[in-house]
Design a protein around this motif. Structure first.
Motif, mmCIF file in Angstrom:
data_model
loop_
_atom_site.group_PDB
_atom_site.id
_atom_site.type_symbol
_atom_site.label_atom_id
_atom_site.label_comp_id
_atom_site.label_asym_id
_atom_site.label_seq_id
_atom_site.Cartn_x
_atom_site.Cartn_y
_atom_site.Cartn_z
ATOM 1 N N GLU A 1 0.736 -1.305 0.053
ATOM 2 C CA GLU A 1 0.146 -0.020 -0.057
ATOM 3 C C GLU A 1 0.607 1.158 -0.190
ATOM 4 O O GLU A 1 0.636 2.260 -0.785
ATOM 5 N N ALA A 2 1.662 1.180 0.731
ATOM 6 C CA ALA A 2 3.011 2.283 0.692
ATOM 7 C C ALA A 2 3.626 2.817 -0.553
ATOM 8 O O ALA A 2 3.615 3.541 -0.831
ATOM 9 N N GLN A 3 3.854 1.627 -1.210
ATOM 10 C CA GLN A 3 4.234 1.795 -2.641
ATOM 11 C C GLN A 3 3.329 2.276 -3.449
ATOM 12 O O GLN A 3 3.626 3.091 -4.583
ATOM 13 N N GLU A 4 2.078 1.950 -3.413
ATOM 14 C CA GLU A 4 1.137 2.290 -4.247
ATOM 15 C C GLU A 4 0.779 3.951 -3.937
ATOM 16 O O GLU A 4 0.606 4.748 -4.890
ATOM 17 N N LEU A 5 0.825 4.385 -2.838
ATOM 18 C CA LEU A 5 0.574 5.762 -2.526
ATOM 19 C C LEU A 5 1.940 6.463 -2.896
ATOM 20 O O LEU A 5 1.654 7.690 -3.685
ATOM 21 N N ALA A 6 3.225 5.957 -3.188
ATOM 22 C CA ALA A 6 4.421 6.639 -3.681
ATOM 23 C C ALA A 6 4.204 6.735 -5.226
ATOM 24 O O ALA A 6 4.508 7.808 -5.781
ATOM 25 N N SER A 7 3.469 5.613 -5.695
ATOM 26 C CA SER A 7 3.335 5.802 -7.266
ATOM 27 C C SER A 7 2.282 6.919 -7.449
ATOM 28 O O SER A 7 2.577 7.641 -8.687
ATOM 29 N N ARG A 8 1.338 7.176 -6.654
ATOM 30 C CA ARG A 8 0.595 8.030 -6.770
ATOM 31 C C ARG A 8 1.119 9.424 -6.829
ATOM 32 O O ARG A 8 0.829 10.402 -7.630
ATOM 33 N N ALA A 9 2.046 9.613 -5.949
ATOM 34 C CA ALA A 9 2.672 10.895 -5.357
ATOM 35 C C ALA A 9 3.622 11.228 -6.808
ATOM 36 O O ALA A 9 3.712 12.466 -6.798
ATOM 37 N N PHE A 10 4.442 10.407 -6.982
ATOM 38 C CA PHE A 10 5.223 10.379 -8.125
ATOM 39 C C PHE A 10 4.987 10.565 -9.516
ATOM 40 O O PHE A 10 5.641 10.510 -10.468
ATOM 41 N N GLY A 11 3.723 10.084 -9.730
ATOM 42 C CA GLY A 11 3.041 10.086 -11.274
ATOM 43 C C GLY A 11 3.576 9.074 -11.897
ATOM 44 O O GLY A 11 3.411 9.041 -13.232
ATOM 45 N N SER A 12 4.077 7.814 -11.103
ATOM 46 C CA SER A 12 4.334 6.541 -11.971
ATOM 47 C C SER A 12 3.183 5.499 -12.096
ATOM 48 O O SER A 12 1.988 5.880 -11.496
ATOM 49 N N LYS A 13 3.461 4.572 -12.804
ATOM 50 C CA LYS A 13 2.204 3.519 -12.793
ATOM 51 C C LYS A 13 2.682 2.427 -11.726
ATOM 52 O O LYS A 13 1.691 1.865 -11.268
ATOM 53 N N GLN A 14 3.888 2.297 -11.486
ATOM 54 C CA GLN A 14 4.216 1.401 -10.378
ATOM 55 C C GLN A 14 5.409 1.998 -9.658
ATOM 56 O O GLN A 14 6.368 2.571 -10.458
ATOM 57 N N THR A 15 5.679 1.833 -8.255
ATOM 58 C CA THR A 15 6.841 2.345 -7.730
ATOM 59 C C THR A 15 7.223 1.096 -6.832
ATOM 60 O O THR A 15 6.539 0.578 -6.214
ATOM 61 N N PHE A 16 8.550 1.160 -6.788
ATOM 62 C CA PHE A 16 9.151 -0.038 -5.778
ATOM 63 C C PHE A 16 10.286 0.701 -4.762
ATOM 64 O O PHE A 16 10.817 1.700 -5.184
ATOM 65 N N PHE A 17 10.189 0.524 -3.493
ATOM 66 C CA PHE A 17 11.098 0.718 -2.650
ATOM 67 C C PHE A 17 12.435 -0.123 -2.579
ATOM 68 O O PHE A 17 12.594 -1.195 -2.906
ATOM 69 N N ALA A 18 13.417 0.634 -2.360
ATOM 70 C CA ALA A 18 14.838 -0.108 -2.361
ATOM 71 C C ALA A 18 15.536 0.571 -0.955
ATOM 72 O O ALA A 18 15.420 1.530 -0.646
ATOM 73 N N THR A 19 15.953 -0.515 -0.189
ATOM 74 C CA THR A 19 16.856 0.037 1.019
ATOM 75 C C THR A 19 18.424 -0.129 0.922
ATOM 76 O O THR A 19 18.988 0.162 2.062
ATOM 77 N N ASN A 20 18.995 -0.200 -0.199
ATOM 78 C CA ASN A 20 20.437 -0.124 -0.605
ATOM 79 C C ASN A 20 20.854 0.876 -1.531
ATOM 80 O O ASN A 20 21.654 0.465 -2.158
ATOM 81 N N GLY A 21 19.851 2.025 -1.568
ATOM 82 C CA GLY A 21 20.426 3.158 -2.455
ATOM 83 C C GLY A 21 20.190 2.974 -4.032
ATOM 84 O O GLY A 21 19.572 1.949 -4.382
ATOM 85 N N THR A 22 20.339 3.957 -4.592
ATOM 86 C CA THR A 22 19.891 3.942 -6.189
ATOM 87 C C THR A 22 20.920 3.156 -6.809
ATOM 88 O O THR A 22 20.829 2.767 -7.993
#
Length: 911
Positions: free
Chosen positions: A358-379
């Motif tokens: 759900e948090a990733q779906e909210l991030a997708s909405r915020a950043f204007g993407s279709k899907q958003t994925f979190f990462a915990t070891n950097g870009t």
């Protein structure tokens, strides 16, 4: 009083005007008499006039209170005037108006000193109800406005999680002005009585109206279309806001219209309670942080831990006799929330189904993407995930040679054939710019002519670069898609996550450009333009195609990925990053491979604190990202102005402007600087709309060669060791100051003070210097500012790692792993054996990545031929950290025997 051109935004102007009014009214209250009193009175009147034009757009102190303040001046009640202004300024500065009603009249029950919000404990601030403002757009008289505000206020309930105050404006133009400059606005109620034109005549505000919709088109709209049109325009300017449309039109008329951010339409009713509940629900939807909340709840649960992680619940610390200081430093919550469990209300990052999903779906909405994925070891890891998911062995990838090292390693892991793209050089500042579109198109057309376009998979570019150069993202994608309609784009936006939350910046982000392209490619005007251009370019050669702005086919596939270091430019713990996806073929072609790549590179023990901080960081930018980014830009602009206009600083320092960092051929607008001491601030919108490259003003590159110190010395020995100022990137004669959403005007002021002190010290030093010492100083300055080695382009891959001599792609993977056998490698000294080898006609080929830090991109990659220009540049490098290079041994290169044994079978056959 400074002119409006001296201010980057109305927010900054308003704050300074109120502070100036406080000083002026204090002077007037002292009644100095004579000329001094007349001067103070004139200044108060000027400030009141200037504030009256913008105060209508904020709920505090509101126009009724402002008019009351003005009457105190008109009636000569200067003591009361000073008292009221002082209270307003304190309330604005402390945020007290967000917590309680501020009485302007003298009242002993109302404390004169408002508690500064920043001085409260975090616990106390967390308990306060969040405050915001609601914009109501309706042309009403003073009586009706009071009725509207009273009706809204009467809906408040004790159980409401937030509190808000209304701001009423009459017109569409006023509404756009308000949302551009009042960061407190979180919702807009559009009522049927609005009109188009504003009565405000303030250029600093009006200049933005032309950027969000053509004025002629707006004037042609019938009055009943203004409400829906405003909802659409709000979506362009601040898409995070909620809009509510009150209309007396029929359902059928409204249904087919583009209503932008409109969450709900109310028909012919004055149901204020329902509107109130919807407003709160909309804000609460953005306030929601599912994983952060789940982690907080988990930390409160009594549990018995019979799994990994002794630190979970803090047991290994609380039972210790020797590490109690760690528990005291971090506090208990971080350990109470530490676990490797994925149940108990939590979730798995690798297979999210609950609050992380759900948090990733909210991030997708915020950043204007279709899907958003979190990462915990950097870009760095995000980049490898995307490349591995999309690139197959022997695919051709066009890569910005100056991109972050993670992309180069990603190419190795994926087995890509790499075509390196050269950025334009900025030799005078020892830094690279960005890759011109001409270069990208040239390489694509070259590959097309060689019959290899079907193997071209991806274009990978850094947007924005470390130094702040930003591409015209939409144009790059549309012209590349015109050559290869299924090309995939990976935009490394590690330093650009904040850009989504500013209307000027947003237009140059990968996700925004992808959404625009998806909509535009299917439009009738685009289809007609494409067909017309195709007929015109039927027999065109490459020279014509390179000079033409190409239009992509309506059937082109929009496939865009961006990777963002949330922790670098937004609120997140270190290594918190996101991958944003806007790929029309993701579901059918990529989803499975992306999942595998994600599983490959993501830890099975991800840090829950990082995930929670990403969730909270998303909440912040949806609710106050607009404000924070605006203040960030303001701080950077103030820094640019202060340094550019200070006569002493200009002797030794220079702020590099767009004209210094972007060649004229890439600046169609002709704008050379965003700030000119004589003309004030330039309207950046035109540059960001037209130019091939623009400069992100939040990155301030300062040329310091005039001080006689190189960039690294100035960074470490002067800024850091002496003044405690931390920066990251330097070049031979420059340092980079990066503002962020946490930068304050006080921080900028301190930096200016430090630079002035350094400049004064240099003045004193030179004033007392001998003739020879002055000559030595001048020689050092000349060496840093004039005698600079040219920056080398990418030379080429050695023939052993190429399939032919027609196109430049190289097999970086085979070169990388060939170097694993020590028998294939040798070391050559930069000033000895390597020079002798090249003089004898031998091709010297790098066996490793050579990466100076900063800035962190390779000047040599495995399999690349070493050129004389690269050697000269390496000798001139003045950084302490060069990954892959051993000063004690020299440069690691392939032996001639290894190169011959590994020569491409195709090239051998050709010979």
């Amino acid at each position: 009083m400074q002119s409006m051109s001296e201010y980057y935004s109305a927010i900054q102007l308003r704050s300074d005007r109120w502070s100036a009014l406080r000083e002026a009214t204090a002077s007037l209250a002292r009644r100095p008499g004579g000329k001094a009193e007349t001067t103070a009175a004139r200044k108060v009147e000027e400030l009141l006039d200037s504030l009256s034009e913008i105060e209508a757009y904020w709920a505090f102190p509101n126009m009724a209170a402002f008019d009351y303040i003005r009457r105190q001046y008109e009636h000569g009640n200067f003591d009361d005037l000073n008292y009221m202004v002082r209270k307003v300024v304190r309330a604005l500065a402390s945020g007290a108006y967000r917590r309680r009603h501020i009485l302007l009249d003298r009242d002993d029950s109302d404390a004169d000193d408002h508690e500064d919000e920043s001085m409260q404990s975090l616990e106390a601030r967390a308990l306060a109800k969040p405050y915001f403002e609601v914009l109501i757009v309706d042309q009403v008289n003073e009586h009706q406005e009071r009725w509207l505000k009273k009706s809204v206020a009467s809906m408040r309930r004790a159980e409401d999680k937030c509190i808000y105050e209304p701001v009423v404006v009459p017109s569409l133009e006023d509404a756009l002005i308000a949302i551009l400059f009042n960061h407190n606005i979180q919702a807009v109620v559009v009522r049927p009585g609005l009109v188009l034109k504003s009565n405000t005549d303030l250029s600093i505000l009006k200049q933005y109206l032309g950027h969000v919709g053509g004025e002629a088109e707006l004037e042609a709209l019938p009055p009943e279309h203004l409400g829906p049109e405003l909802c659409r325009l709000i979506d362009q300017v601040r898409p995070e806001l909620d809009a509510y449309l009150v209309t007396d039109r029929s359902v059928e008329e409204i249904a087919g219209l583009d209503l932008g951010v409109c969450r709900r339409v109310f028909y012919n009713q004055e149901d204020f309670l329902e509107l109130h509940l919807n407003i709160l629900r909309g804000v609460e939807a953005r306030f929601k942080t599912p994983f952060f909340n789940a982690l907080k709840e988990y930390s409160k649960q009594p549990t018995g831990v019979f799994h990994a992680m002794p630190i979970s619940r803090g047991k290994s610390i609380s039972r210790s006799h020797w590490i109690q200081d760690m528990g005291a430093f971090y506090g208990p919550n971080i350990f109470l929330a530490e676990t490797s469990a994925t149940s108990g209300g939590l979730d798995s990052l690798l297979e999210p189904h609950g609050p992380i999903k759900e948090a990733q779906e909210l991030a997708s909405r915020a950043f204007g993407s279709k899907q958003t994925f979190f990462a915990t070891n950097g870009t760095s890891t995000c980049n490898k995930i995307v490349v591995q998911a999309l690139v197959r062995p022997d695919d051709i990838v066009l890569v910005d040679r100056d991109c972050h090292k993670s992309h180069h390693y990603g190419m190795v892991l994926a087995g890509a054939n790499v075509v390196y793209l050269d950025s334009y050089p900025l030799d005078e500042y020892s830094m690279y710019g960005a890759v011109p579109l001409h270069e990208i198109k040239h390489r694509l057309l070259e590959l097309k002519a060689a019959g290899k376009l079907d193997r071209v998979r991806m274009l990978l570019l850094t947007n924005c670069t470390f130094d702040g150069l930003v591409y015209n993202v939409e144009r790059v994608m549309e012209e590349c898609l015109a050559i290869k309609p299924d090309l995939i784009f990976l935009w490394d936006e590690a330093w650009f996550a904040f850009a989504r939350f500013n209307p000027t910046y947003r237009q140059r982000t990968g996700m925004n450009a992808a959404n625009n392209l998806r909509k535009r490619l299917k439009s009738e005007p685009h289809i007609k333009a494409y067909e017309k251009q195709q007929a015109k370019l039927k027999d065109a050669d490459d020279d014509v195609l390179l000079k033409t702005r190409l239009i992509p086919s309506p059937d082109a596939r929009v496939r865009v990925y961006t990777t963002q270091s949330t922790h670098k430019t937004l609120t997140s713990l270190r290594q918190g990053s996101m991958i944003h996806v806007n790929d029309q073929d993701f579901k059918g072609e990529v989803e499975q491979s992306f999942h595998e790549a994600y599983m490959t590179h993501t830890s099975t023990s991800p840090n829950y604190q990082i995930i929670a901080s990403l969730d909270v960081g998303r909440r912040q930018v949806e609710l106050e990202g607009f404000e924070f980014v605006q203040r960030q830009v303001e701080a950077a602009m103030a820094m640019r102005r202060a340094i550019s206009t200070h006569p002493l600083l200009r002797k030794y320092f220079k702020v590099l402007a767009a004209g210094d960092m972007i060649p004229e051929r890439h600046r169609e607008s002709g704008v050379e600087s965003y700030y000119d001491p004589e003309q004030g601030f330039t309207d950046m919108w035109e540059c960001w709309e037209k130019d091939e490259f623009v400069l992100d003003p939040t990155r301030v590159t300062l040329a310091v060669g005039g001080t006689g110190w190189d960039g690294d010395t100035f960074k470490t020995q002067i800024l850091m060791d002496k003044y405690g100022i931390q920066i990251n990137k330097t070049s031979r004669n420059s340092v980079l100051f990066m503002t962020n959403i946490g930068t304050t005007r006080s921080s900028v002021a301190y930096l200016i003070e430090v630079l002035v002190e350094i400049a004064k010290g240099l003045d004193d030093l030179l004033d007392d210097a001998s003739k020879m010492e002055k000559l030595g100083f001048e020689r050092r300055v000349k060496n840093l500012m004039e005698d600079l080695p040219p920056l080398p382009d990418f030379s080429r891959f050695h023939d052993a790692f190429r399939t032919d001599n027609i196109t430049p792609e190289g097999d970086i993977r085979s070169a990388f792993f060939l170097s694993y056998d020590e028998n294939n490698c040798d070391y050559l000294a930069l000033d000895g054996s390597i020079k002798d080898a090249m003089a004898s006609g031998q091709e010297v080929v790098s066996a490793s990545f050579i990466i100076p830090y900063p800035p962190g991109f390779p000047i040599l990659v495995p399999g690349q031929v070493v050129s004389h220009e690269i050697l000269d540049f390496m000798r001139a490098l003045d950084v302490d950290e060069i990954h892959g290079y051993r000063p004690d041994l020299g440069l690691r290169v392939f032996t001639q025997e290894a190169l011959k044994a590994h020569a491409s079978p195709k090239l051998k056959a050709a010979e």
